[in-house]
Design an enzyme around this catalytic site. Structure first.
Site, PDB file in Angstrom:
ATOM      1  N   GLY A  21       0.781  -1.225   0.000  1.00 59.28           N
ATOM      2  CA  GLY A  21       0.000   0.000   0.000  1.00 59.28           C
ATOM      3  C   GLY A  21       0.813   1.275   0.000  1.00 59.28           C
ATOM      4  N   SER A  22       2.027   1.260  -0.585  1.00 58.16           N
ATOM      5  CA  SER A  22       2.844   2.470  -0.551  1.00 58.16           C
ATOM      6  C   SER A  22       2.264   3.578  -1.432  1.00 58.16           C
ATOM      7  CB  SER A  22       4.289   2.167  -0.954  1.00 58.16           C
ATOM      8  OG  SER A  22       4.379   1.800  -2.310  1.00 58.16           O
ATOM      9  N   ASN A  23       1.645   3.217  -2.555  1.00 60.10           N
ATOM     10  CA  ASN A  23       0.978   4.238  -3.358  1.00 60.10           C
ATOM     11  C   ASN A  23      -0.192   4.855  -2.592  1.00 60.10           C
ATOM     12  OD1 ASN A  23       2.146   4.700  -6.034  1.00 60.10           O
ATOM     13  ND2 ASN A  23       1.826   2.516  -6.340  1.00 60.10           N
ATOM     14  N   LEU A 101      -8.985  -9.116 -10.245  1.00 60.59           N
ATOM     15  CA  LEU A 101      -9.911  -8.424 -11.131  1.00 60.59           C
ATOM     16  C   LEU A 101     -11.088  -7.893 -10.323  1.00 60.59           C
ATOM     17  CD1 LEU A 101     -10.188 -10.668 -14.326  1.00 60.59           C
ATOM     18  CD2 LEU A 101      -9.314  -8.325 -14.220  1.00 60.59           C
ATOM     19  N   ILE A 102     -11.549  -6.702 -10.688  1.00 59.49           N
ATOM     20  CA  ILE A 102     -12.721  -6.139 -10.042  1.00 59.49           C
ATOM     21  C   ILE A 102     -13.962  -6.828 -10.605  1.00 59.49           C
ATOM     22  CG2 ILE A 102     -14.001  -4.016  -9.599  1.00 59.49           C
ATOM     23  CD1 ILE A 102     -11.226  -4.126  -8.348  1.00 59.49           C
ATOM     24  N   ASN A 116      -6.242   2.541 -11.868  1.00 56.65           N
ATOM     25  CA  ASN A 116      -5.159   1.625 -11.504  1.00 56.65           C
ATOM     26  C   ASN A 116      -3.827   2.223 -11.928  1.00 56.65           C
ATOM     27  OD1 ASN A 116      -4.031  -0.935 -10.606  1.00 56.65           O
ATOM     28  ND2 ASN A 116      -3.654  -1.360 -12.765  1.00 56.65           N
ATOM     29  N   HIS A 118       0.150   1.114 -13.018  1.00 56.36           N
ATOM     30  CA  HIS A 118       0.914  -0.034 -13.509  1.00 56.36           C
ATOM     31  C   HIS A 118       2.369   0.395 -13.698  1.00 56.36           C
ATOM     32  CE1 HIS A 118       1.440  -3.925 -15.443  1.00 56.36           C
ATOM     33  NE2 HIS A 118       2.167  -3.323 -16.365  1.00 56.36           N
ATOM     34  N   ASP A 159      -5.241  -4.391 -17.132  1.00 52.32           N
ATOM     35  CA  ASP A 159      -4.377  -3.365 -17.737  1.00 52.32           C
ATOM     36  C   ASP A 159      -4.827  -2.920 -19.127  1.00 52.32           C
ATOM     37  OD1 ASP A 159      -2.724  -3.669 -15.477  1.00 52.32           O
ATOM     38  OD2 ASP A 159      -1.586  -5.253 -16.450  1.00 52.32           O
ATOM     39  N   GLU A 188       5.823   6.351  -9.333  1.00 51.56           N
ATOM     40  CA  GLU A 188       4.420   5.986  -9.106  1.00 51.56           C
ATOM     41  C   GLU A 188       3.795   6.904  -8.064  1.00 51.56           C
ATOM     42  OE1 GLU A 188       3.382   1.820  -8.508  1.00 51.56           O
ATOM     43  OE2 GLU A 188       5.337   1.250  -9.332  1.00 51.56           O
TER      44      GLU A 188
END
Length: 207
Positions: A21-23, A101-102, A116, A118, A159, A188
C-alpha cells in the site's frame, strides 16, 4: 456517478490494495498535508495481513478485509466490496497494488471511476501475470532503455482500460530488478498524486 464539482465536497477515495500500500500511503500523505483536498473514505484488502490495512488503521481510515476466504462465491465478494464502497460514499476507487480483477457489479456501478497504476508504459508489459517484480524482469529481459508508469481507467480486463497519464523512467545499464523497481515506485507515488490533483482541478476528465 459524477465526480463532485468545486461546490461539492472533495473526492471521496476508496482504496483496494493487496500488499504494502505504498501508493495509497503517498495519497494519504498528500491528503493530510493539503496537497490534495480528497478525503480517504475506506480501504479494502483481500489480504488480512497486508500492510495496507495497517497503514489505513494508523491513519484512522476505515479498513476491511474482503476476500475469497471470507466470501467464497465471487458474486458475493463483488457485492460485499460494492456495499462497502457505497456505504462509505466513495466516488473514486483507487487500485493501489490490488492483485484481483474487479467484479462486474463494482465495474458497472463505478464505470470510469476506478483507477489503476501499472509499473510500465502500457500497453507494453501489461496483462495477466505481469505485476510487481515480473514487470521489471520483463523490461530488463527485453533490453529496453526506457520504462515508466501508467495510470489508467479500469475495465473488465487486466491493464486494458483508457490511459490517463504516463511518465517515463530510464533503464540503466547496471539495473537489477530491485534497483529499477525502486526508481519506478518513486515515480508511481508522484504520478498518482499529481493525477488526482489534475482530476480535482478539472484539468483531467475521466473518459
Amino acid at each position: 456517478m459524477p465526480l463532485p464539482s468545486q461546490t461539492r465536497p472533495a473526492l471521496r477515495l476508496g482504496f483496494l490494495a493487496s500488499h504494502g500500500g505504498s501508493n495509497m500511503q503517498a495519497i494519504l500523505d498528500a491528503c493530510q498535508d493539503g496537497r490534495l483536498t480528497a478525503e480517504p473514505a475506506v480501504v479494502i484488502s483481500n489480504n488480512s495481513e497486508s500492510n495496507a490495512l495497517v497503514r489505513a488503521r494508523r491513519a484512522g481510515v476505515p479498513a476491511y478485509h474482503l476476500s475469497a476466504n471470507v466470501h467464497t462465491d465471487p458474486e458475493d465478494l463483488d457485492a460485499a466490496i460494492l456495499d462497502v464502497l457505497d456505504r462509505h460514499q466513495v466516488n473514486l476507487v483507487i487500485l493501489a497494488g490490488y492483485m484481483r480483477l474487479i467484479g462486474p457489479k463494482t465495474i458497472a456501478t463505478y464505470q470510469r471511476r476506478i483507477l489503476n497504476i501499472h509499473p510500465a508504459l502500457l500497453p507494453s508489459f501489461g496483462g495477466k501475470g505481469l505485476f510487481g517484480p515480473a514487470v521489471h524482469e520483463a523490461v530488463l529481459a527485453a533490453g529496453d532503455s526506457v520504462t515508466g508508469v501508467t495510470i489508467h481507467v479500469v475495465d473488465e480486463q487486466f491493464d486494458s482500460g483508457p490511459i490517463l497519464a504516463q511518465v517515463t523512467v530510464p533503464v540503466e545499464k547496471d539495473d537489477t530488478t530491485e534497483s529499477l523497481a525502486a526508481r519506478v515506485l518513486a515515480q508511481e507515488h508522484l504520478l498518482f498524486v499529481e493525477t488526482l490533483k489534475r482530476i480535482e482541478r478539472g484539468e483531467l476528465k475521466l473518459p
